[in-house]
Write an enzyme that holds these catalytic residues in place. Structure first.
Site, short mmCIF file in Angstrom:
data_model
loop_
_atom_site.label_atom_id
_atom_site.label_comp_id
_atom_site.label_asym_id
_atom_site.label_seq_id
_atom_site.Cartn_x
_atom_site.Cartn_y
_atom_site.Cartn_z
N ARG A 8 13.66 -22.61 49.69
CA ARG A 8 13.96 -21.97 50.96
C ARG A 8 12.86 -22.22 52.00
O ARG A 8 11.70 -22.45 51.66
CB ARG A 8 14.18 -20.48 50.75
CG ARG A 8 12.88 -19.69 50.55
CD ARG A 8 13.17 -18.30 50.07
NE ARG A 8 12.02 -17.42 50.25
CZ ARG A 8 11.78 -16.34 49.53
NH1 ARG A 8 12.62 -16.02 48.55
NH2 ARG A 8 10.74 -15.57 49.78
N ASN A 16 11.96 -36.27 43.36
CA ASN A 16 12.58 -35.01 42.97
C ASN A 16 13.41 -34.44 44.11
O ASN A 16 12.98 -34.45 45.26
CB ASN A 16 11.51 -34.00 42.54
CG ASN A 16 12.09 -32.63 42.24
OD1 ASN A 16 11.82 -31.65 42.95
ND2 ASN A 16 12.92 -32.53 41.22
N TRP A 17 14.60 -33.96 43.76
CA TRP A 17 15.43 -33.23 44.71
C TRP A 17 15.54 -31.79 44.22
O TRP A 17 15.97 -31.53 43.10
CB TRP A 17 16.83 -33.82 44.80
CG TRP A 17 16.91 -35.16 45.46
CD1 TRP A 17 15.90 -36.05 45.66
CD2 TRP A 17 18.09 -35.78 46.00
NE1 TRP A 17 16.37 -37.17 46.30
CE2 TRP A 17 17.70 -37.04 46.51
CE3 TRP A 17 19.42 -35.40 46.10
CZ2 TRP A 17 18.61 -37.91 47.11
CZ3 TRP A 17 20.32 -36.26 46.69
CH2 TRP A 17 19.91 -37.51 47.20
N GLU A 54 17.63 -36.88 40.28
CA GLU A 54 18.79 -36.07 40.67
C GLU A 54 19.85 -36.91 41.39
O GLU A 54 21.05 -36.67 41.22
CB GLU A 54 18.35 -34.91 41.57
CG GLU A 54 17.79 -33.70 40.85
CD GLU A 54 16.31 -33.80 40.57
OE1 GLU A 54 15.75 -32.87 39.96
OE2 GLU A 54 15.70 -34.81 40.97
N GLU A 81 17.81 -12.40 47.92
CA GLU A 81 17.92 -13.36 46.82
C GLU A 81 19.21 -13.20 46.03
O GLU A 81 20.04 -12.32 46.30
CB GLU A 81 16.71 -13.23 45.88
CG GLU A 81 15.46 -13.94 46.41
CD GLU A 81 15.58 -15.46 46.33
OE1 GLU A 81 16.62 -15.97 45.90
OE2 GLU A 81 14.60 -16.13 46.70
N HIS A 103 9.20 -28.03 40.17
CA HIS A 103 8.81 -29.45 40.20
C HIS A 103 8.16 -29.80 41.53
O HIS A 103 7.22 -30.61 41.58
CB HIS A 103 10.03 -30.33 39.96
CG HIS A 103 10.59 -30.20 38.59
ND1 HIS A 103 11.88 -30.58 38.26
CD2 HIS A 103 10.05 -29.72 37.44
CE1 HIS A 103 12.10 -30.35 36.97
NE2 HIS A 103 11.01 -29.82 36.46
#
Length: 266
Positions: A119, A114-115, A178, A227, A137
């Site tokens: 943060r 998973n990519w 990804e 954010e 994920h």
């Protein structure tokens, strides 16, 4: 960057650009895709969907051919303060080293890689505090390592090709690669190279790569952080905050550190 000879910083890399006094949020994305910069947003999205529906597998290159391996620091040589990670927003809880990057993890059961973009801010010369939300994920994979009380290998690839970073910051279904989708967007395979201290693979043309492991049962304070809402949405807290122990840092010669400065939505 003052105090960091040879370093530059690029911020808001895929953000809006101003042309003839008008802000064009898709212009840089169009340039990355290799289409007319003034392509309409609707046509840009159609092109994105067409390419993402035709993924292309990556390929591995030799370490000596990978730009991100031009400088290698392992173990006691690691010093996160050697990176020009900025204090991005007034009121942030620290200097955020991970704000425009791909966080790479591997499911220990299925092998799915998973990519994502999660943060992280610097705590010490070799520790990063990170945010891991319950639905991410990253967290789903991390729970499997926690169940076995094992550290989770992680790679943080900073400022690699725009396609890898676009997919890292997008939602794809669990189990979807990804990096394959990034290849589809680029219309050519993404070049990968193996990390120095774990078995993960990162984009070979990344400006900076941080190799780490998430320590089981170790939480710390993190935040706040400005954010995408244009505000800090949480205070400094330990809820869902994890700790990365950094085992290696590699980077290009004369690197360009990448970061994003969240603001009000377009």
């Amino acid at each position: 960057v003052k105090g960091y000879p040879g370093w530059q910083i690029a911020g808001g890399i895929m953000g809006g650009s101003v042309v003839n006094g008008r802000k064009s949020p898709f212009r840089r994305i169009n340039i990355a895709l290799g289409i007319d910069p003034d392509t309409s947003p609707g046509d840009t999205i159609e092109e994105y969907l067409k390419r993402s529906d035709n993924p292309i597998k990556p390929f591995e290159i030799k370490k000596e051919d990978a730009k991100c391996k031009e400088n290698i620091f392992v173990g006691d040589e690691v010093d996160l303060f050697s990176l020009p990670a900025p204090m991005i927003h007034d009121g942030d809880g620290g200097r955020y080293v991970a704000s425009w990057h791909a966080t790479i993890t591997k499911d220990p059961e299925s092998g799915w890689v998973n990519w994502g973009m999660y943060r992280g801010h610097i705590l010490t010369k070799n520790l990063i505090a990170g945010l891991s939300l319950p639905f991410a994920h990253f967290t789903v994979i991390h729970r499997k390592y926690l169940k076995e009380n094992k550290p989770m290998p992680v790679a943080i690839a900073i400022n690699s090709d725009p396609f890898s970073l676009i997919v890292a910051s997008s939602y794809l279904e669990p189990g979807v690669s990804e990096v394959d989708v990034a290849g589809g967007l680029a219309q050519e395979p993404i070049k990968l190279v193996k990390c120095e201290t774990n078995d993960l693979y990162v984009p070979a043309d990344s400006e900076v790569v941080i190799e780490a492991e998430v320590l089981p049962g170790f939480i710390t304070e993190e935040g706040p952080f400005g954010e995408y809402t244009g505000f800090r949405v949480t205070e400094r807290t330990t809820v869902q905050r994890i700790v990365y122990k950094v085992n290696a840092i590699t980077h290009r010669n004369n690197p360009i550190f990448g970061m994003s400065c969240m603001g009000m939505p377009i």
